[in-house]
Enzyme design. Structure first.
Site, PDB file in Angstrom:
ATOM      1  N   CYS A 133      -3.090  -4.311   2.266  1.00 18.96           N
ATOM      2  CA  CYS A 133      -4.162  -3.323   2.140  1.00 18.96           C
ATOM      3  C   CYS A 133      -5.540  -3.999   2.245  1.00 18.96           C
ATOM      4  CB  CYS A 133      -4.031  -2.530   0.844  1.00 18.96           C
ATOM      5  SG  CYS A 133      -4.951  -0.961   0.883  1.00 18.96           S
ATOM      6  N   ASP A 202      -5.190  -1.107  -8.197  1.00 21.80           N
ATOM      7  CA  ASP A 202      -5.846   0.164  -8.521  1.00 21.80           C
ATOM      8  C   ASP A 202      -5.792   0.413 -10.013  1.00 21.80           C
ATOM      9  OD1 ASP A 202      -4.785   0.402  -5.599  1.00 21.80           O
ATOM     10  OD2 ASP A 202      -6.425   1.833  -5.797  1.00 21.80           O
TER      11      ASP A 202
HETATM   12  P1  RI2 Z   1     -10.723  -3.139  -4.520  1.00 16.26           P
HETATM   13  C1  RI2 Z   1      -7.175   0.370  -2.671  1.00 16.26           C
HETATM   14  O1  RI2 Z   1      -6.748   1.699  -2.740  1.00 16.26           O
HETATM   15  C2  RI2 Z   1      -6.024  -0.595  -2.429  1.00 16.26           C
HETATM   16  O2  RI2 Z   1      -4.826  -0.208  -3.062  1.00 16.26           O
HETATM   17  C3  RI2 Z   1      -6.612  -1.864  -2.986  1.00 16.26           C
HETATM   18  O3  RI2 Z   1      -5.661  -2.878  -3.244  1.00 16.26           O
HETATM   19  C4  RI2 Z   1      -7.256  -1.340  -4.259  1.00 16.26           C
HETATM   20  O4  RI2 Z   1      -7.806  -0.071  -3.879  1.00 16.26           O
HETATM   21  C5  RI2 Z   1      -8.299  -2.201  -4.893  1.00 16.26           C
HETATM   22  O5  RI2 Z   1      -9.408  -2.361  -4.053  1.00 16.26           O
HETATM   23  P2  RI2 Z   1      -7.198   2.831  -1.631  1.00 16.26           P
HETATM   24  O6  RI2 Z   1      -8.508   3.419  -2.111  1.00 16.26           O
HETATM   25  O7  RI2 Z   1     -11.284  -2.412  -5.691  1.00 16.26           O
HETATM   26  O8  RI2 Z   1      -7.299   2.184  -0.266  1.00 16.26           O
HETATM   27  O9  RI2 Z   1     -10.318  -4.555  -4.857  1.00 16.26           O
HETATM   28  O10 RI2 Z   1      -6.098   3.862  -1.699  1.00 16.26           O
HETATM   29  O11 RI2 Z   1     -11.631  -3.068  -3.305  1.00 16.26           O
END
Ligand code: RI2
Length: 334
Positions: A133, A202
């Site tokens: 991701c 998350d």
């Molecule tokens: P940072 C994202 O969720 C991903 O799962 C990623 O690992 C997590 O948030 C943390 O991201 P999504 O919004 O806060 O893409 O480290 O569903 O940037």
């Protein structure tokens, strides 16, 4: 309900993932509260708090899994409620909202830098690192290590269905870091060559379980099998105080059209599409969690929660949180 247009737009952007990433969502949420405070036409303190509550609730209900969202809202709202309870004027309460939002925003950016600094010490020359991701915190570790002169390679999964892995790969490539993009299902195929997995989060539960983008737990399983270190980068505001009391973290299930075209669904009415956005990696598959307060084993998550949210049980939960937590949202059955 008087929620300003800009806040509704912000909420919509979070919902449809124009604004995404657990940290970015939290920063957007506190910005939303500042906008609500600035735009409020309330004539008294009670009305003002009600306007804030309404805005907070709209923001809270956008995405159910990233605990950063309620924690960010709580950070600001608890301070607004405290100012109210202390008998402050409406303008003073408003000031407390601006101050708390700004504080949260700045601290959250500082946390990313600190995580990058602490986490980069775990990276060694010659490492092959897998990531999944797009996590700003995980990327901060990799970029920090690279800038400090360490030389390594990264394997980035593309991360179906929204392909956030492409964002990660392009950020790393721009930094000059050698990076390969792979399909998610090739994770185990490559694992035997991998030295470390670094991902974001998350949410982190009191027992050290990590909730992250769907597929993370499969990668953790493959890493466990291959005896590869599994490192999670998570700011302390992603730790979930509710899990101390036994609540489970909700897993968001997103629309089917993120996976297949609507025409496919029309042509195949017998096919049901499931699209959970996150999964849970048990603490036993996690080696380290890198926070801005330092590096901890997952079993120490409860200590972070005690330190960060020790006041949690002593403060009356703002109305929006109580209602928000009780409002049913679309959830995975798993
Ligand atoms: P940072 C994202 O969720 C991903 O799962 C990623 O690992 C997590 O948030 C943390 O991201 P999504 O919004 O806060 O893409 O480290 O569903 O940037």
């Amino acid at each position: 309900m008087t929620v300003p247009e800009e806040v509704l737009k912000l909420a919509e952007d979070i919902k449809n993932m124009r604004i995404r990433g657990a940290g970015e969502i939290a920063r957007a949420a506190v910005r939303g509260l500042s906008i609500a405070a600035a735009k409020s036409e309330a004539t008294n303190r009670e009305e003002f708090l009600r306007d804030l509550d309404d805005a907070a609730k709209v923001l809270l209900l956008t995405r159910p899994t990233a605990v950063s969202l309620p924690n960010a809202l709580r950070y600001v709202m608890v301070r607004a409620y405290k100012a109210y309870e202390e008998g402050r004027t409406k303008d003073e309460i408003k000031e407390s909202v601006f101050k708390a939002s700004d504080e949260f925003y700045k601290n959250s950016l500082k946390a990313i830098d600190l995580i990058g600094m602490y986490g980069s010490r775990r990276i060694e020359d010659g490492d092959i690192i897998m990531t999944h991701c797009h996590s700003t915190a995980a990327v901060s570790i990799l970029v920090n290590a690279w800038r400090s002169g360490k030389r390594f390679e990264v394997i980035s999964t593309e991360t179906r269905p929204r392909y956030q892995g492409r964002i990660t790969a392009s950020i790393l490539a721009k930094e000059g870091i050698p990076v390969s993009l792979i399909v998610d299902s090739a994770a185990r195929f490559f694992m035997e060559h991998v030295d470390k997995v670094v991902v974001g989060a998350d949410a982190v539960a009191a027992n050290g379980a990590v909730v992250n983008k769907i597929g993370t737990s499969m990668i953790a399983l493959a890493a466990h099998e291959a005896r590869v270190n599994f490192i999670v980068a998570a700011e302390t505001y992603k730790f979930s105080p509710e899990t101390v009391l036994g609540s489970l973290i909700r897993i968001e299930e997103r629309p089917a059209d993120e996976i297949v075209e609507t025409q496919y669904l029309k042509d195949n009415p017998g096919v049901k599409v499931r699209n959970p956005a996150f999964d849970v990696t048990p603490a036993s598959y996690v080696d380290l969690i890198v926070t801005e307060k330092g590096v901890i084993p997952p079993e120490a998550a409860i200590l972070i929660l005690k330190e960060e949210f020790g006041w949690f049980s002593s403060v009356n939960l703002p109305k929006f949180l109580k209602e928000g937590l009780e409002t049913p949202v679309e959830m995975s059955e798993y």
